[in-house]
Scaffold this motif. Structure first.
Motif: not given
Length: 95
Positions: A36-41, A48-56
């Motif tokens: 969320t923080e990165y998207m707001q910035k 992408v890397q955080y989304q992949q970890i979250l998905h896993r």
């Protein structure tokens, strides 16, 4: 590094307990906050890397849930009441 990441030679040997599940849920909370923080910035590429970890992590938790017996009590003990749950899309539910 995610606690779900385990080298192939050690996979299947870890015990799954309430503490492990809670650590994953806490990690997912932190990942969502970072995304969320990165998207707001405006830094979507870093997400992408955080989304992949979250998905896993989510897939791992879903696999645990699917493999557990149906008579197992739910992981969390708190369930939001209708009065404290925010309305979806800004609309309140009417009955």
């Amino acid at each position: 590094m995610s606690i779900v990441f385990v080298p192939k030679k050690l996979r299947g040997k870890a015990k799954i307990n309430q503490e492990t599940i809670q650590r994953l849920l806490d990690e997912n909370d932190q990942l969502i906050r970072c995304i969320t923080e990165y998207m707001q910035k405006g830094r979507a590429v870093e997400c992408v890397q955080y989304q992949q970890i979250l998905h896993r992590n989510i897939v791992y938790l879903a696999t645990i849930a699917d493999a557990s017996p149906d008579d197992t009590p739910p992981i969390t003990s708190c369930s939001p009441s209708k009065a404290s749950t925010p309305a979806l899309n800004g609309h309140e539910e009417t009955r």
